[in-house]
Design a protein around this motif. Structure first.
Motif, PDB file in Angstrom:
ATOM      1  N   LYS A 171       0.824  -1.217   0.000  1.00  0.00           N
ATOM      2  CA  LYS A 171       0.000   0.000   0.000  1.00  0.00           C
ATOM      3  C   LYS A 171       0.856   1.264   0.000  1.00  0.00           C
ATOM      4  CE  LYS A 171      -1.984   1.026   3.892  1.00  0.00           C
ATOM      5  NZ  LYS A 171      -2.920   1.028   5.051  1.00  0.00           N
ATOM      6  N   LEU A 182       0.901   4.182  -3.019  1.00  0.00           N
ATOM      7  CA  LEU A 182       0.228   5.460  -2.796  1.00  0.00           C
ATOM      8  C   LEU A 182       1.190   6.630  -2.646  1.00  0.00           C
ATOM      9  CD1 LEU A 182      -2.632   4.383  -0.342  1.00  0.00           C
ATOM     10  CD2 LEU A 182      -2.716   4.638  -2.835  1.00  0.00           C
ATOM     11  N   GLU A 191      -8.080  10.737 -13.588  1.00  0.00           N
ATOM     12  CA  GLU A 191      -9.309  10.604 -12.813  1.00  0.00           C
ATOM     13  C   GLU A 191      -9.770   9.150 -12.757  1.00  0.00           C
ATOM     14  OE1 GLU A 191      -8.753  12.901 -15.089  1.00  0.00           O
ATOM     15  OE2 GLU A 191      -8.617  14.646 -13.738  1.00  0.00           O
ATOM     16  N   SER A 221      -7.077   6.997 -10.648  1.00  0.00           N
ATOM     17  CA  SER A 221      -7.131   7.204  -9.196  1.00  0.00           C
ATOM     18  C   SER A 221      -8.462   6.725  -8.622  1.00  0.00           C
ATOM     19  CB  SER A 221      -6.906   8.679  -8.856  1.00  0.00           C
ATOM     20  OG  SER A 221      -7.876   9.498  -9.491  1.00  0.00           O
ATOM     21  N   HIS A 222      -9.544   6.810  -9.423  1.00  0.00           N
ATOM     22  CA  HIS A 222     -10.844   6.330  -8.946  1.00  0.00           C
ATOM     23  C   HIS A 222     -10.814   4.816  -8.711  1.00  0.00           C
ATOM     24  CE1 HIS A 222     -15.155   5.849  -8.482  1.00  0.00           C
ATOM     25  NE2 HIS A 222     -15.121   4.904  -9.419  1.00  0.00           N
ATOM     26  N   ILE A 232      -8.245   3.034  -7.861  1.00  0.00           N
ATOM     27  CA  ILE A 232      -7.475   2.792  -6.639  1.00  0.00           C
ATOM     28  C   ILE A 232      -8.339   3.078  -5.412  1.00  0.00           C
ATOM     29  CG2 ILE A 232      -5.457   3.497  -5.304  1.00  0.00           C
ATOM     30  CD1 ILE A 232      -4.684   2.011  -7.830  1.00  0.00           C
ATOM     31  N   THR A 233      -9.044   4.215  -5.431  1.00  0.00           N
ATOM     32  CA  THR A 233      -9.877   4.610  -4.288  1.00  0.00           C
ATOM     33  C   THR A 233     -11.025   3.622  -4.080  1.00  0.00           C
ATOM     34  OG1 THR A 233      -9.353   6.926  -4.706  1.00  0.00           O
ATOM     35  CG2 THR A 233     -11.261   6.478  -3.314  1.00  0.00           C
ATOM     36  N   GLN A 283      -9.791   0.611  -2.326  1.00  0.00           N
ATOM     37  CA  GLN A 283      -9.560   0.897  -0.908  1.00  0.00           C
ATOM     38  C   GLN A 283     -10.861   0.893  -0.111  1.00  0.00           C
ATOM     39  OE1 GLN A 283      -6.889   4.530  -1.401  1.00  0.00           O
ATOM     40  NE2 GLN A 283      -6.156   3.698   0.546  1.00  0.00           N
ATOM     41  N   ASN A 284     -11.927   1.380  -0.718  1.00  0.00           N
ATOM     42  CA  ASN A 284     -13.210   1.475  -0.019  1.00  0.00           C
ATOM     43  C   ASN A 284     -13.928   0.132   0.076  1.00  0.00           C
ATOM     44  OD1 ASN A 284     -12.845   4.217   0.348  1.00  0.00           O
ATOM     45  ND2 ASN A 284     -13.933   4.765  -1.551  1.00  0.00           N
TER      46      ASN A 284
END
Length: 645
Positions: free
Chosen positions: A55, A59, A82, A85-86, A88-89, A92-93
């Protein structure tokens, strides 16, 4: 118009590591490797073709990574900062804790003083659990000492990683402290000095959560068996044995564990097979050996017991004999209680207590009542190596902590003599003078001078600004190539009926020898580490049986142990192994039972090079081993000195 593909197909996250599945981009692998990435190649893995990245590494400079990937892809894919990175996010969520747990196995064993020892495959989640439970990492054995019960540790790992219960091996073999890592070997042996630029040492940071302790399973103590000499003699009545072999079989049968340390070529294999069969009385027997010697063991068992059922490298409850190699020992830990006798061939392979196969060997030995150790070289470098074998047998001296053992028995000739006396009942060693048919072995060193160009090349490597081990390896490789011309000249001097084994330390030298022998029209076969077992055996059989095949060129690591090469009456070393035991083993491929001629060993040594230092180091180590295992070495030395006076 076709829509361009996305650069990144999918991203997953398990709370510790990311998994990135993406299109092939030339040069992208370097970017991921720089971030400690790992590419999952195994086709059966659920995340096959994913890059797995920690991680923090991903990041920390995610934007830099994205722009570098886009540069390398030359705008061939449909991806923006965009969308990248979306993904990746989003991962994570929505973490998947089982994303990288496929194939993981963990081993939990109880410690004698309480708590457990956790080892197995690496996963950052397992590290996190161990740290939360105030575990101490044991750096030498790559395991965690945790002050908690096995079930608590397993439950915490299951909760953290979503593991299944069949991903754990819960052992009941108690692990005892072998050493706290404070033992420093005595410096009695010549060291190799290269000179050149000094290399900086990197100091390790102190960490309260790490330790140098080493633990191994507690093995039952040696006991005397009920076998009498008369009973054993009756049992051996139907066997064809050499004169010295019944004593070796008695030595094994009258103890639950012992070391047979006969010189190479005296038939340790045959003696152990017969002793194990008599002791087991049709119960299962486990044989541990080198992978290259499995065929030899199978043949030898079948020669003595033609009807024997023999399995190889996998547990088979229907086989009376199972032969496996050291690398496969982990597969037998949970089946150890099935066997009645354990034969450990080339037992010096277990000298390093931090090796995984040593740990597995102890776990198995703790469950098997009879343990027979075989090696002609129980000591390769220092006295402490014998401690591991004594502990594996359950000998009282082996139960001493390593530090106390070294204080009592290491560091001087008198201490070593005391050790030899203490283990005399456990170790039986005979030398080749028990074979009246052998004509002897003669070892000769030959001085070699470098040419001016070779000396220039030697000094250039020696003085390079590289780590000393890297320079040492390059120098040894250069000297082997220099000795090729010397050896080719020596081959010209041999008679037509002579055959020779050429031992090298480097695969490239073997290739050079093969080419030169072909040019000189010498029949030549070769063996190197990458050869299959079948290919090696074919080369050995051809050398032994074909009069036109006069040269056997091999690396010492690939062919220096276990093989019968008595067709050769010359042995030559282009490179020397690091220990006298390995050198003796290699020489004795020719000098063994069945050899009808004098064996001549020729060792070219290049003047004013590391060759002399290595040769002196081998002499020092040979003296140390002689003090420990040769029964009359001291008496012989005293007699020679007395005669000279």
């Amino acid at each position: 118009m076709n829509r361009r593909q996305d650069l990144v197909e999918k991203v997953i996250f398990d709370g510790y590591d990311f998994g990135v599945l993406m299109q092939y981009v030339e040069g992208a692998n370097r970017l991921f490797l720089e971030r400690n990435g790992f590419y999952i190649r195994r086709a059966e893995h659920p995340q096959h073709r994913y890059w797995r990245l920690p991680k923090g590494k991903l990041l920390d400079d995610l934007d830099v990574l994205f722009h570098r990937l886009m540069e390398l892809s030359e705008d061939r894919f449909n991806e923006s900062w965009e969308t990248f990175s979306h993904k990746i996010t989003a991962a994570q969520n929505d973490p998947d804790r089982q994303a990288f747990t496929w194939g993981l196995t963990f081993r939990i064993a109880p410690l004698a003083q309480g708590g457990i020892l956790l080892s197995g495959d690496y996963h950052p989640g397992a590290v996190a659990v161990s740290r939360r439970m105030h575990g101490v990492f044991l750096g030498h054995s790559k395991s965690w000492r945790i002050d908690a019960g096995a079930e608590v540790v397993r439950s915490n790992l299951i909760l953290e990683l979503g593991l299944s219960e069949d991903q754990f091996e819960i052992l009941d073999t108690v692990q005892e402290l072998l050493t706290d890592g404070s033992v420093v070997p005595a410096d009695e042996i010549t060291r190799i000095s290269l000179g050149g630029p000094p290399q900086e040492r990197v100091a390790k940071a102190a960490d309260d959560s790490t330790s140098t302790d080493v633990y191994l399973a507690a093995v039952p103590s040696i006991e005397r068996t009920g076998f009498t000499t008369e009973q054993i003699n009756q049992a051996l009545a139907g066997y064809s044995l050499l004169d010295h072999q019944p004593a070796g079989i008695r030595h094994l049968l009258q103890r639950t564990s012992a070391l047979l340390a006969d010189d190479m070529g005296l038939g340790k294999t045959r003696q152990a097979i017969i002793a194990a069969a008599i002791r087991a009385a049709d119960r299962p027997i486990l044989v541990i050996t080198l992978s290259t010697l499995i065929i030899n063991w199978q043949r030898e068992i079948q020669m003595v017991y033609p009807e024997a059922t023999i399995g190889q490298q996998a547990f088979d409850p229907s086989s009376q004999w199972i032969i496996t190699n050291y690398e496969r020992l982990g597969d037998f830990v949970l089946h150890a209680g099935h066997f009645d006798v354990m034969i450990i061939d080339e037992a010096h392979r277990l000298k390093e207590p931090t090796a995984a196969w040593t740990r597995h060997g102890f776990d198995i030995a703790a469950k098997i009542p009879n343990r027979y150790l075989l090696t002609g070289t129980p000591v390769l470098n220092r006295e402490s190596e014998l401690h591991t074998l004594l502990r594996l047998s359950g000998h009282p001296v082996g139960k001493l902590p390593l530090k106390e053992f070294c204080e009592q028995f290491a560091g001087s000739q008198d201490f070593r003599i005391n050790l030899r006396d203490a283990i005399g009942d456990w170790m039986l060693r005979r030398r080749k003078d028990v074979l009246p048919g052998l004509k002897g072995k003669q070892r000769q060193t030959l001085p070699v001078e470098l040419t001016a160009e070779e000396r220039k090349q030697y000094d250039q490597i020696r003085l390079e600004d590289r780590p000393s081990l890297a320079r040492l390896g390059s120098l040894r490789q250069l000297l082997e190539q220099v000795k090729v011309r010397v050896v080719m000249d020596l081959l010209c001097e041999l008679d037509a009926e002579d055959k020779v084994i050429l031992f090298c330390e480097f695969k490239d030298t073997v290739g050079t020898l093969r080419t030169r022998c072909k040019q000189a029209e010498y029949g030549c076969v070769t063996v190197v580490g990458s050869d299959s077992v079948g290919k090696r055996q074919k080369a050995i059989d051809q050398f032994q049986s074909d009069p036109e095949t006069r040269v056997f060129a091999a690396t010492t690591s690939a062919a220096g142990t276990g093989n019968n090469l008595t067709a050769a009456n010359y042995v030559m070393f282009l490179g020397l192994p690091w220990t006298p035991g390995l050198q003796d083993q290699a020489e004795d491929r020719a000098y063994r039972n069945g050899q009808l001629r004098m064996v001549v060993v020729k060792i070219p040594l290049v003047e004013n090079t590391i060759d002399q230092m290595l040769w002196q180091m081998l002499r020092d180590k040979r003296q140390l081993a002689s003090d420990l295992i040769e029964p009359d070495a001291i008496a012989s030395a005293r007699s020679e000195l007395s005669a000279s006076l």
